[in-house]
Design an enzyme around this catalytic site. Structure first.
Site, PDB file in Angstrom:
ATOM      1  CG  LEU A   1      -1.836  -1.187   1.391  1.00  0.00           C
ATOM      2  CD1 LEU A   1      -2.472  -1.188   2.785  1.00  0.00           C
ATOM      3  CD2 LEU A   1      -2.920  -1.151   0.316  1.00  0.00           C
ATOM      4  CB  SER A   2       0.383   4.789  -0.822  1.00  0.00           C
ATOM      5  OG  SER A   2      -0.705   5.055   0.033  1.00  0.00           O
ATOM      6  CD  GLU A   3       3.144   6.637   3.313  1.00  0.00           C
ATOM      7  OE1 GLU A   3       3.881   6.048   4.143  1.00  0.00           O
ATOM      8  OE2 GLU A   3       3.539   7.537   2.562  1.00  0.00           O
ATOM      9  CB  THR A   4       2.363   0.011   6.422  1.00  0.00           C
ATOM     10  OG1 THR A   4       1.898  -0.716   5.279  1.00  0.00           O
ATOM     11  CG2 THR A   4       2.004  -0.781   7.677  1.00  0.00           C
TER      12      THR A   4
ATOM     13  CB  CYS B   1       1.987   9.357   6.018  1.00  0.00           C
ATOM     14  SG  CYS B   1       0.668   8.587   5.039  1.00  0.00           S
TER      15      CYS B   1
END
Length: 269
Positions: free
Chosen positions: A51-54, A78
């Site tokens: 995913l784009s961020e965790t 983020c």
């Protein structure tokens, strides 16, 4: 509340941020931890999630230490993963306070709940007008309709209308050469105060549906252009989400958004 008695597994949630509908907004992984895993393991988990961020957090005195990883790198700020982590704390992990305090690379961030919205208090940032970097417009696939280019955490390209944004089809390999976190293309809109799309192949994210951190400078920029302190925004291409931004008088910006859980389970190490 999910309990975890196996040291080789950690709770995992996938939360769609800046949306109220299924398959909308920006999905973020959330992994609550009791202590930090190695940096290598955190990065591997983020790459596995793809995913784009965790978001990863641990409890500390006065709040939580929060970190964010793309599939390729750890980042300084983020927004959507902060919103996702807050949703998990409020709705799954029994947080009963009014305000969550996160200690991060970008300082202390506070998140409060307001009915079905969550308010993130972030530092406001400014944009500096620059000459258009050679090759940037070609990499974005834009031939005309450019108003100007600015630099903040990301390169920001202001275009004349939303149709240009809707038709974007960037060359991501060409975008990688620019020394910046990402590239934003933004325009005024009739339904929202402004719209945008964000591209970040430099950090392993070709397109991020909704980038909360980009609105720490997009919102002040548009507030000055439009002469208003409260703005509505939409970001994304095929997948989109919405935000409400309020410019505060202490060099902060409040970013409001909703979220919903998509997946709940455990991550096996």
């Amino acid at each position: 509340m999910m309990t975890n008695n196996n040291p080789n597994t950690i709770p995992y949630y996938q939360v769609d941020a800046f949306t109220t509908r299924p398959f909308g907004g920006n999905p973020a992984g959330v992994c609550p931890l009791t202590e930090w895993l190695s940096d290598k393991t955190l990065q591997a988990i983020a790459a596995e999630n793809n995913l784009s961020e965790t978001a990863f957090f641990i409890p500390v005195e006065g709040g939580y230490h929060l970190r964010w990883c793309t599939p390729a790198v750890e980042v300084d700020l983020c927004g959507h993963a902060t919103l996702a982590a807050s949703w998990v704390l409020f709705n799954k992990l029994g947080f009963t306070g009014k305000v969550i305090r996160f200690f991060t690379r970008s300082g202390v961030l506070e998140v409060s709940r307001h009915d079905n919205e969550y308010c993130m208090d972030f530092p406001a940032k400014q944009m500096v007008s620059i000459e258009t970097p050679a090759g940037l417009l070609a990499a974005l696939g834009i031939s005309d309709g450019i108003v100007g280019v600015w630099q903040s955490d990301d390169l920001v390209v202001l275009v004349e209308n939303k149709a240009i944004i809707d038709g974007l089809s960037p060359d991501f390999n060409a975008l990688k050469v620019f020394k910046t976190r990402g590239v934003v293309v933004t325009a005024a809109d009739e339904e929202f105060d402004f719209v945008s799309r964000w591209f970040g192949p430099q950090v392993g994210v070709n397109e991020d549906p909704v980038t909360g951190s980009a609105h720490t400078f997009l919102a002040p920029f548009w507030a000055k252009r439009l002469g208003k302190l409260t703005l509505s925004a939409r970001q994304g291409g095929v997948r989109q989400g919405t935000l409400r931004c309020v410019i505060r008088d202490n060099e902060r910006v409040a970013i409001y958004g909703s979220a919903r859980m998509a997946i709940e389970g455990v991550f096996s190490l």
